[in-house]
Design an enzyme around this catalytic site. Structure first.
Site, PDB file in Angstrom:
ATOM      1  N   GLY A  12       0.816  -1.359   0.067  1.00 11.39           N
ATOM      2  CA  GLY A  12      -0.053   0.318  -0.047  1.00 11.39           C
ATOM      3  C   GLY A  12       0.786   1.333   0.018  1.00 11.39           C
ATOM      4  CB  SER A  13       4.304   2.275  -1.170  1.00 12.31           C
ATOM      5  OG  SER A  13       4.447   2.011  -2.445  1.00 12.31           O
ATOM      6  CG  ASN A  14       1.387   3.552  -5.640  1.00 13.18           C
ATOM      7  OD1 ASN A  14       1.833   4.608  -6.133  1.00 13.18           O
ATOM      8  ND2 ASN A  14       2.082   2.509  -5.823  1.00 13.18           N
ATOM      9  NE  ARG A  68     -10.278 -13.923 -13.181  1.00 13.68           N
ATOM     10  CZ  ARG A  68      -9.101 -14.068 -12.725  1.00 13.68           C
ATOM     11  NH1 ARG A  68      -8.924 -12.760 -12.067  1.00 13.68           N
ATOM     12  NH2 ARG A  68      -8.268 -14.657 -12.978  1.00 13.68           N
ATOM     13  CG  LEU A  96     -10.478  -5.879 -12.125  1.00 19.00           C
ATOM     14  CD1 LEU A  96     -10.229  -4.202 -11.866  1.00 19.00           C
ATOM     15  CD2 LEU A  96     -11.242  -6.420 -10.826  1.00 19.00           C
ATOM     16  CG  HIS A 112       1.648  -1.484 -16.028  1.00 15.35           C
ATOM     17  ND1 HIS A 112       1.409  -2.631 -15.652  1.00 15.35           N
ATOM     18  CD2 HIS A 112       2.704  -1.388 -16.825  1.00 15.35           C
ATOM     19  CE1 HIS A 112       2.236  -3.422 -16.260  1.00 15.35           C
ATOM     20  NE2 HIS A 112       3.162  -2.673 -17.120  1.00 15.35           N
ATOM     21  CG  ASP A 148      -1.420  -4.028 -17.316  1.00 17.29           C
ATOM     22  OD1 ASP A 148      -2.038  -3.380 -16.642  1.00 17.29           O
ATOM     23  OD2 ASP A 148      -0.371  -4.712 -17.425  1.00 17.29           O
TER      24      ASP A 148
HETATM   25  C1  GAR Z   1       3.395  -0.713  -7.647  1.00 16.25           C
HETATM   26  O1  GAR Z   1       5.086  -0.789  -8.300  1.00 16.25           O
HETATM   27  C2  GAR Z   1       2.427  -0.772  -8.934  1.00 16.25           C
HETATM   28  O2  GAR Z   1       2.913  -0.032  -9.885  1.00 16.25           O
HETATM   29  C3  GAR Z   1       2.475  -2.308  -8.993  1.00 16.25           C
HETATM   30  O3  GAR Z   1       2.612  -2.877  -7.793  1.00 16.25           O
HETATM   31  C4  GAR Z   1       3.180  -2.113  -6.918  1.00 16.25           C
HETATM   32  C5  GAR Z   1       2.283  -1.957  -5.748  1.00 16.25           C
HETATM   33  O4  GAR Z   1       2.816  -1.386  -4.696  1.00 16.25           O
HETATM   34  N1  GAR Z   1       1.187  -2.608  -9.825  1.00 16.25           N
HETATM   35  C6  GAR Z   1       1.175  -3.733 -10.691  1.00 16.25           C
HETATM   36  O5  GAR Z   1       2.072  -4.375 -10.811  1.00 16.25           O
HETATM   37  C7  GAR Z   1      -0.267  -3.861 -11.314  1.00 16.25           C
HETATM   38  N2  GAR Z   1      -0.087  -4.794 -12.194  1.00 16.25           N
HETATM   39  P1  GAR Z   1       2.417  -0.722  -3.360  1.00 16.25           P
HETATM   40  O6  GAR Z   1       1.375  -1.833  -2.672  1.00 16.25           O
HETATM   41  O7  GAR Z   1       3.454  -0.271  -2.278  1.00 16.25           O
HETATM   42  O8  GAR Z   1       1.376   0.591  -3.788  1.00 16.25           O
END
Ligand code: GAR
Length: 217
Positions: A12-14, A68, A96, A112, A148
Site C-alpha cells: 500500500g505505498s501508493n 472470478r 478484472l 502500472h 494494461d
Molecule cells: C506498484 O509498483 C504498482 O505499480 C504495481 O505494484 C506495486 C504496488 O506497490 N502494480 C502492478 O504491478 C499492477 N499490475 P504498493 O502496494 O506499495 O502501492
C-alpha cells in the site's frame, strides 16, 4: 462528496502517497474523500496503513470464492455502498472481468510499473533491463477489459542506470509512482480528466501536471 475507493493487494505505498497528498492538500475541502480501502488479501500492510490514516477498510478475499465472477460480485457489493466517483487500483493484483469494468465504466484507474504500451503484465523492471531501454517509469491509465490496455492518463519517466538490477530500478520507479498517482487521482476525481469515447480528455495544464520527468537516482 466525491468518494474515492482504493483497491490494494499488498503493502500500500501508493495508497500512503495518495492519503498524504489528500491530507496535506486538504482534498476534503475540494469535495474529495478517501472513503474506503478494499483488499483482496487479509492481513496485508496496506490495510494497517489505511487504519493509520483513519480510512475505513474492507476485505474481500478472492480465495473465499469459487469463481472470478462471484469474487467480483462480492467486491461490487462493498464498493457500491460508497457510490464512488473513482476506483483506484493501487497494487491490486487481480485481473478484472469486463462485467466489473463495465459496471464502473470510465471510473477505474490503475498504475502500472512501466511506460505503456511497453511491458504490459508482470516482471516489468527485469523485462525493461533485458530489453536494454535507457528510460523506464510508470503509467496511470483508465482500466479497460484489455489488461494494461486502457487509455493513458499520465506517465512518469526515470533513467535506467549502469549497474541497475530489477530492485534498484523498481525503487526508482516507485518514487515517481508516488509523485504521479496522487496528482492523477485528484485530477480524475475532480473531473478534470475524463474518459470520452475510449480516449482520455484533459486541459493542457493538467496534461503538463501528469507528466513527471525525473532524473533522481
Ligand atoms: C506498484 O509498483 C504498482 O505499480 C504495481 O505494484 C506495486 C504496488 O506497490 N502494480 C502492478 O504491478 C499492477 N499490475 P504498493 O502496494 O506499495 O502501492
Amino acid at each position: 462528496m466525491k468518494n474515492i475507493v482504493v483497491l490494494i493487494s499488498g503493502r500500500g505505498s501508493n495508497f500512503v502517497a495518495i492519503a498524504e497528498a489528500a491530507r496535506s492538500q486538504n482534498w476534503e475541502a475540494e469535495g474529495l474523500k478517501l472513503a474506503c480501502v478494499l483488499s483482496n488479501r487479509p492481513g496485508v500492510a496496506g490495510l494497517e496503513r489505511a487504519r493509520e490514516f483513519g480510512v475505513p477498510t474492507a476485505v474481500v478475499d478472492h480465495k473465499d470464492y469459487q469463481t472470478r465472477e462471484a469474487f467480483e460480485e462480492a467486491m461490487i457489493e462493498v464498493i457500491d455502498r460508497y457510490e464512488p466517483a473513482v476506483i483506484v487500483l493501487a497494487g491490486f493484483m487481480r485481473v478484472l472481468t469486463s462485467r466489473f469494468v463495465d459496471h464502473y465504466a470510465g471510473k477505474i484507474i490503475n498504475i502500472h510499473p512501466a511506460l505503456l504500451p511497453l511491458f504490459k503484465g508482470l516482471d516489468t523492471h527485469q523485462r525493461a533491463l533485458d530489453a536494454g531501454v535507457r528510460i523506464h517509469g510508470c503509467t496511470v491509465h483508465f482500466v479497460s477489459s484489455e489488461l494494461d490496455g486502457g487509455s493513458i492518463i499520465g506517465q512518469a519517466v526515470v533513467p535506467v542506470l549502469p549497474g541497475d538490477d530489477a530492485h534498484t530500478l523498481a525503487d526508482r520507479g516507485l518514487k515517481v509512482e508516488h509523485m504521479l498517482y496522487p496528482r492523477a487521482v485528484r485530477a480524475v476525481a475532480s473531473g478534470r480528466v475524463r474518459l470520452e469515447a475510449g480516449r482520455t480528455q484533459m486541459d493542457k495544464d493538467t496534461a503538463l501536471e501528469l507528466v513527471v520527468l525525473s532524473s533522481q537516482a
